[in-house]
Design an enzyme around this catalytic site. Structure first.
Site, PDB file in Angstrom:
ATOM      1  N   LYS A 134      13.283 -30.266 -35.606  1.00  0.00           N
ATOM      2  CA  LYS A 134      13.476 -29.610 -34.305  1.00  0.00           C
ATOM      3  C   LYS A 134      12.151 -29.516 -33.547  1.00  0.00           C
ATOM      4  O   LYS A 134      12.085 -29.855 -32.359  1.00  0.00           O
ATOM      5  CB  LYS A 134      14.094 -28.217 -34.524  1.00  0.00           C
ATOM      6  CG  LYS A 134      14.303 -27.398 -33.271  1.00  0.00           C
ATOM      7  CD  LYS A 134      15.334 -26.317 -33.476  1.00  0.00           C
ATOM      8  CE  LYS A 134      14.837 -25.070 -34.165  1.00  0.00           C
ATOM      9  NZ  LYS A 134      13.861 -24.254 -33.412  1.00  0.00           N
ATOM     10  N   SER A 135      11.098 -29.061 -34.224  1.00  0.00           N
ATOM     11  CA  SER A 135       9.796 -28.900 -33.551  1.00  0.00           C
ATOM     12  C   SER A 135       9.303 -30.237 -32.997  1.00  0.00           C
ATOM     13  O   SER A 135       8.783 -30.313 -31.882  1.00  0.00           O
ATOM     14  CB  SER A 135       8.757 -28.361 -34.537  1.00  0.00           C
ATOM     15  OG  SER A 135       9.123 -27.094 -34.989  1.00  0.00           O
TER      16      SER A 135
ATOM     17  N   ARG B  52       8.883 -31.671 -28.934  1.00  0.00           N
ATOM     18  CA  ARG B  52       7.579 -32.153 -28.455  1.00  0.00           C
ATOM     19  C   ARG B  52       7.661 -33.607 -27.999  1.00  0.00           C
ATOM     20  O   ARG B  52       6.981 -33.999 -27.037  1.00  0.00           O
ATOM     21  CB  ARG B  52       6.532 -31.962 -29.556  1.00  0.00           C
ATOM     22  CG  ARG B  52       6.140 -30.478 -29.727  1.00  0.00           C
ATOM     23  CD  ARG B  52       5.554 -30.224 -31.096  1.00  0.00           C
ATOM     24  NE  ARG B  52       4.994 -28.879 -31.251  1.00  0.00           N
ATOM     25  CZ  ARG B  52       5.693 -27.768 -31.537  1.00  0.00           C
ATOM     26  NH1 ARG B  52       7.008 -27.833 -31.655  1.00  0.00           N
ATOM     27  NH2 ARG B  52       5.091 -26.606 -31.680  1.00  0.00           N
TER      28      ARG B  52
ATOM     29  N   ARG C 107      12.939 -11.834 -26.824  1.00  0.00           N
ATOM     30  CA  ARG C 107      11.771 -12.376 -27.545  1.00  0.00           C
ATOM     31  C   ARG C 107      10.491 -12.237 -26.711  1.00  0.00           C
ATOM     32  O   ARG C 107      10.497 -12.465 -25.506  1.00  0.00           O
ATOM     33  CB  ARG C 107      12.059 -13.823 -27.954  1.00  0.00           C
ATOM     34  CG  ARG C 107      13.241 -13.839 -28.928  1.00  0.00           C
ATOM     35  CD  ARG C 107      13.553 -15.188 -29.443  1.00  0.00           C
ATOM     36  NE  ARG C 107      12.496 -15.702 -30.291  1.00  0.00           N
ATOM     37  CZ  ARG C 107      12.519 -16.924 -30.817  1.00  0.00           C
ATOM     38  NH1 ARG C 107      13.551 -17.724 -30.565  1.00  0.00           N
ATOM     39  NH2 ARG C 107      11.539 -17.334 -31.591  1.00  0.00           N
TER      40      ARG C 107
ATOM     41  N   SER D 223       0.774 -18.667 -34.541  1.00  0.00           N
ATOM     42  CA  SER D 223       2.001 -19.143 -33.893  1.00  0.00           C
ATOM     43  C   SER D 223       1.761 -20.498 -33.252  1.00  0.00           C
ATOM     44  O   SER D 223       0.906 -20.641 -32.373  1.00  0.00           O
ATOM     45  CB  SER D 223       2.443 -18.140 -32.814  1.00  0.00           C
ATOM     46  OG  SER D 223       3.303 -18.782 -31.888  1.00  0.00           O
TER      47      SER D 223
ATOM     48  N   GLN E  26       3.741 -21.903 -31.287  1.00  0.00           N
ATOM     49  CA  GLN E  26       4.209 -21.879 -29.896  1.00  0.00           C
ATOM     50  C   GLN E  26       3.110 -21.362 -28.970  1.00  0.00           C
ATOM     51  O   GLN E  26       2.903 -21.896 -27.886  1.00  0.00           O
ATOM     52  CB  GLN E  26       5.484 -21.043 -29.785  1.00  0.00           C
ATOM     53  CG  GLN E  26       6.628 -21.691 -30.559  1.00  0.00           C
ATOM     54  CD  GLN E  26       7.924 -20.922 -30.505  1.00  0.00           C
ATOM     55  OE1 GLN E  26       8.020 -19.894 -29.853  1.00  0.00           O
ATOM     56  NE2 GLN E  26       8.927 -21.433 -31.198  1.00  0.00           N
TER      57      GLN E  26
ATOM     58  N   ASP F 119      10.234 -19.979 -41.167  1.00  0.00           N
ATOM     59  CA  ASP F 119      11.655 -20.148 -40.855  1.00  0.00           C
ATOM     60  C   ASP F 119      12.518 -20.250 -42.115  1.00  0.00           C
ATOM     61  O   ASP F 119      13.756 -20.238 -42.031  1.00  0.00           O
ATOM     62  CB  ASP F 119      11.859 -21.392 -39.973  1.00  0.00           C
ATOM     63  CG  ASP F 119      11.178 -21.231 -38.620  1.00  0.00           C
ATOM     64  OD1 ASP F 119      10.908 -20.084 -38.215  1.00  0.00           O
ATOM     65  OD2 ASP F 119      10.896 -22.264 -37.970  1.00  0.00           O
TER      66      ASP F 119
ATOM     67  N   LYS G 274      12.136 -13.286 -34.152  1.00  0.00           N
ATOM     68  CA  LYS G 274      12.800 -14.599 -34.120  1.00  0.00           C
ATOM     69  C   LYS G 274      14.152 -14.450 -33.406  1.00  0.00           C
ATOM     70  O   LYS G 274      14.369 -13.460 -32.699  1.00  0.00           O
ATOM     71  CB  LYS G 274      12.950 -15.133 -35.549  1.00  0.00           C
ATOM     72  CG  LYS G 274      11.605 -15.345 -36.255  1.00  0.00           C
ATOM     73  CD  LYS G 274      10.749 -16.381 -35.541  1.00  0.00           C
ATOM     74  CE  LYS G 274       9.435 -16.599 -36.243  1.00  0.00           C
ATOM     75  NZ  LYS G 274       8.540 -17.502 -35.509  1.00  0.00           N
TER      76      LYS G 274
ATOM     77  N   ARG H  37      19.744 -19.783 -38.518  1.00  0.00           N
ATOM     78  CA  ARG H  37      19.225 -19.775 -39.903  1.00  0.00           C
ATOM     79  C   ARG H  37      19.930 -18.716 -40.762  1.00  0.00           C
ATOM     80  O   ARG H  37      20.091 -18.904 -41.962  1.00  0.00           O
ATOM     81  CB  ARG H  37      17.710 -19.592 -39.913  1.00  0.00           C
ATOM     82  CG  ARG H  37      17.020 -20.710 -39.141  1.00  0.00           C
ATOM     83  CD  ARG H  37      15.650 -21.064 -39.605  1.00  0.00           C
ATOM     84  NE  ARG H  37      15.054 -21.965 -38.626  1.00  0.00           N
ATOM     85  CZ  ARG H  37      15.230 -23.295 -38.590  1.00  0.00           C
ATOM     86  NH1 ARG H  37      15.978 -23.889 -39.498  1.00  0.00           N
ATOM     87  NH2 ARG H  37      14.664 -24.038 -37.660  1.00  0.00           N
TER      88      ARG H  37
HETATM   89  O1  SPQ Z   1      12.304 -22.350 -31.076  1.00  0.00           O
HETATM   90  P1  SPQ Z   1      12.571 -21.050 -31.768  1.00  0.00           P
HETATM   91  O2  SPQ Z   1      13.800 -20.401 -31.207  1.00  0.00           O
HETATM   92  O3  SPQ Z   1      11.397 -20.121 -31.769  1.00  0.00           O
HETATM   93  O4  SPQ Z   1      12.918 -21.420 -33.302  1.00  0.00           O
HETATM   94  C1  SPQ Z   1      12.403 -21.019 -34.597  1.00  0.00           C
HETATM   95  C2  SPQ Z   1      13.551 -21.377 -35.621  1.00  0.00           C
HETATM   96  O5  SPQ Z   1      13.849 -20.617 -36.554  1.00  0.00           O
HETATM   97  O6  SPQ Z   1      14.078 -22.470 -35.474  1.00  0.00           O
HETATM   98  C3  SPQ Z   1      11.999 -19.546 -34.692  1.00  0.00           C
HETATM   99  F1  SPQ Z   1      12.922 -18.724 -34.562  1.00  0.00           F
HETATM  100  O7  SPQ Z   1      11.308 -21.854 -34.996  1.00  0.00           O
HETATM  101  C4  SPQ Z   1       9.985 -21.793 -34.449  1.00  0.00           C
HETATM  102  C5  SPQ Z   1       9.015 -21.356 -35.538  1.00  0.00           C
HETATM  103  O8  SPQ Z   1       9.345 -20.101 -36.076  1.00  0.00           O
HETATM  104  C6  SPQ Z   1       9.641 -23.171 -33.966  1.00  0.00           C
HETATM  105  C7  SPQ Z   1       8.168 -23.390 -33.766  1.00  0.00           C
HETATM  106  C8  SPQ Z   1       7.701 -24.573 -33.022  1.00  0.00           C
HETATM  107  O9  SPQ Z   1       8.438 -25.571 -32.901  1.00  0.00           O
HETATM  108  O10 SPQ Z   1       6.550 -24.533 -32.548  1.00  0.00           O
HETATM  109  C9  SPQ Z   1       7.227 -22.533 -34.300  1.00  0.00           C
HETATM  110  C10 SPQ Z   1       7.578 -21.296 -35.020  1.00  0.00           C
HETATM  111  O11 SPQ Z   1       7.456 -20.183 -34.126  1.00  0.00           O
HETATM  112  P2  SPQ Z   1       6.050 -19.461 -33.861  1.00  0.00           P
HETATM  113  O12 SPQ Z   1       6.379 -18.320 -32.945  1.00  0.00           O
HETATM  114  O13 SPQ Z   1       5.587 -18.993 -35.207  1.00  0.00           O
HETATM  115  O14 SPQ Z   1       5.147 -20.416 -33.248  1.00  0.00           O
END
Ligand code: SPQ
Length: 431
Positions: A23-24, A28, A123, A168, A170, A316, A343, A391
């Protein structure tokens, strides 16, 4: 809202599957493809709802994107090619879409508004809007830009060195993406290294990124060049079947082409420490990302302690690790995991509420969970609930496989966010 009858008390799980794309990485690939010059092709793209939200947002920003199943083509517009959309950008349930888009839109001279679902509205977005504003971004929104809806009027940005209080990806990615458009060198330092797909993929798109331990630096004004991306299988999706294979009786499961980026493989370390019979074969590197095949067999597990810099490497996977802990002998302690509270749901609470319904011995703490095993899970016509969190839904469907009795899952549709074929794969392996 759909309710689904779950398969319980399985006799064994055997066979081979390929889990959907990461997914990540899928998010991207679309984003960087849109900002690059030329046509980017994406293979084994995750066509889950979150990544489809990312595609829809960029289509509204004037980027031509075609998708056929898990193959996607993006006609890149370059860093300055995005158009002002007529409507609002709907990020759905996706935190990644929201936060990375904010980093991109901060530097584009157009007006945009981002909205999402009820979960996204809870969030925290201040962790991204605050540093972006210090770069000069004009962002406003509910509670002074802490929450969606958020509106952005992009413009000139200056570089910063941001010390993020949380590990993080993100936050780090949003600042790197703004930094690509800023004057000078932008740096982000985080307490522990979070997943590094942005850094790896930007390099595949021709950018120069400097990485010094937990600090990432990017020079503004770099151009991205289109490329071909092969998306590895998502280890966060594979984790559900790794756990299933370890705790279900008479089982042996092979998972092909799973991403093994070291910033994501905490689940493998944990399974091994718990005593799982897990082997990795066919290891190789594709598009700068390590991948391999994983085989897991029914195992005798023991409780362990999980915390510190391991947490960002498996954040996750904590819902499914909690289930593993209910089936392990002894105590498992999960700490330093406050991030679980922000989350799709507060995953400390939702994991404890739902596994307790099945008889698990589980206590919440301020920063994690304590689970005493081993417990025989039982359901007397229990209705468990995903709470709208993919999840949590998948963890409960795997729990059902080792639960005796009759069990239904409320809001099972949440699983489409990251793993639309999940129930088909359960079926294939239980034949
Ligand atoms: O995209 P989203 O909703 O934040 O999804 C989650 C998941 O469980 O699929 C978190 F709820 O994954 C994030 C992950 O926890 C995806 C991600 C990324 O693609 O950069 C990074 C993680 O979040 P963070 O806040 O730790 O950067």
């Amino acid at each position: 809202m759909s309710e689904r009858q779950l398969q319980t008390n399985i006799k064994g799980l055997t066979g081979e599957i390929e889990v959907p794309g990461d997914k990540s990485i899928s998010h991207r690939a679309v984003m960087f493809g849109a900002l690059a010059e030329g046509k980017t092709t994406i293979h084994h793209f995750l066509a889950g709802e979150d990544c489809l939200s990312t595609i829809a947002c960029f289509q509204q920003l004037g980027v031509a994107i075609r998708r056929e199943g898990d193959y996607v083509e993006v006609d890149g517009k370059g860093l300055h090619g995005l158009k002002e959309p007529i409507g609002v950008l709907d990020v759905g349930n996706s935190g990644t879409t929201t936060r990375l888009m904010l980093g991109i839109l901060a530097g584009v001279p157009i007006h945009t508004t981002l909205i999402g679902d009820d979960s996204i509205a809870k969030r925290p977005m201040g962790r991204v809007t605050v540093p972006l504003r210090s770069m000069g971004a004009k962002i406003d929104g509910r509670e002074h830009g802490q929450f969606t809806p958020l509106s952005v009027r992009g413009g000139e940005l200056k570089s910063i060195h941001y010390h993020s209080p949380v590990a993080s990806a993100q936050v780090k990615s949003a600042i790197i993406l703004a930094g690509l458009q800023a004057q000078g060198i932008t740096k982000v330092t985080e307490p522990f290294t979070s997943r590094d797909h942005t850094e790896r993929m930007l390099q595949a798109f021709g950018a120069t990124i400097d990485i010094d331990q937990t600090t990432v630096s990017v020079q503004g004004g770099q151009r991205l060049k289109a490329t071909a991306v092969y998306v590895p299988g998502d280890i966060s999706s594979a984790a559900f079947f790794l756990a299933a294979g370890a705790i279900a009786p008479n089982s042996c499961i092979v998972l092909k082409n799973v991403g093994l980026n070291p910033t994501r493989t905490g689940i493998i370390d944990v399974l091994k420490q718990m005593g799982a019979q897990l082997t990795i074969t066919n290891e190789r590197v594709q598009n700068g990302e390590p991948i391999g095949d994983l085989t897991v067999e029914t195992s005798e597990l023991k409780g362990i302690e999980i915390g510190g810099d391991l947490i960002p490497r498996l954040i996750d996977e904590i819902p499914i690790i909690s289930l593993l802990a209910t089936q392990a002998h002894g105590k498992t302690v999960i700490k330093d995991a406050e991030e679980l509270k922000v989350k799709e749901t507060n995953r400390i609470d939702t994991v404890a509420i739902e596994l307790t319904k099945l008889g698990a011995d589980i206590t919440t703490t301020a920063d994690g969970l304590i689970i005493q095993g081993r417990t025989s899970l039982v359901s007397e016509h229990v209705q468990v609930d995903s709470h709208g969190d993919h999840r949590i839904g998948m963890m409960l469907a795997i729990a059902a496989l080792v639960t005796s009795g009759d069990m239904k899952l409320k809001r099972s549709e949440a699983i489409h966010v990251s793993y639309p074929q999940f129930f088909e794969h359960v079926e294939v392996l239980s034949q």
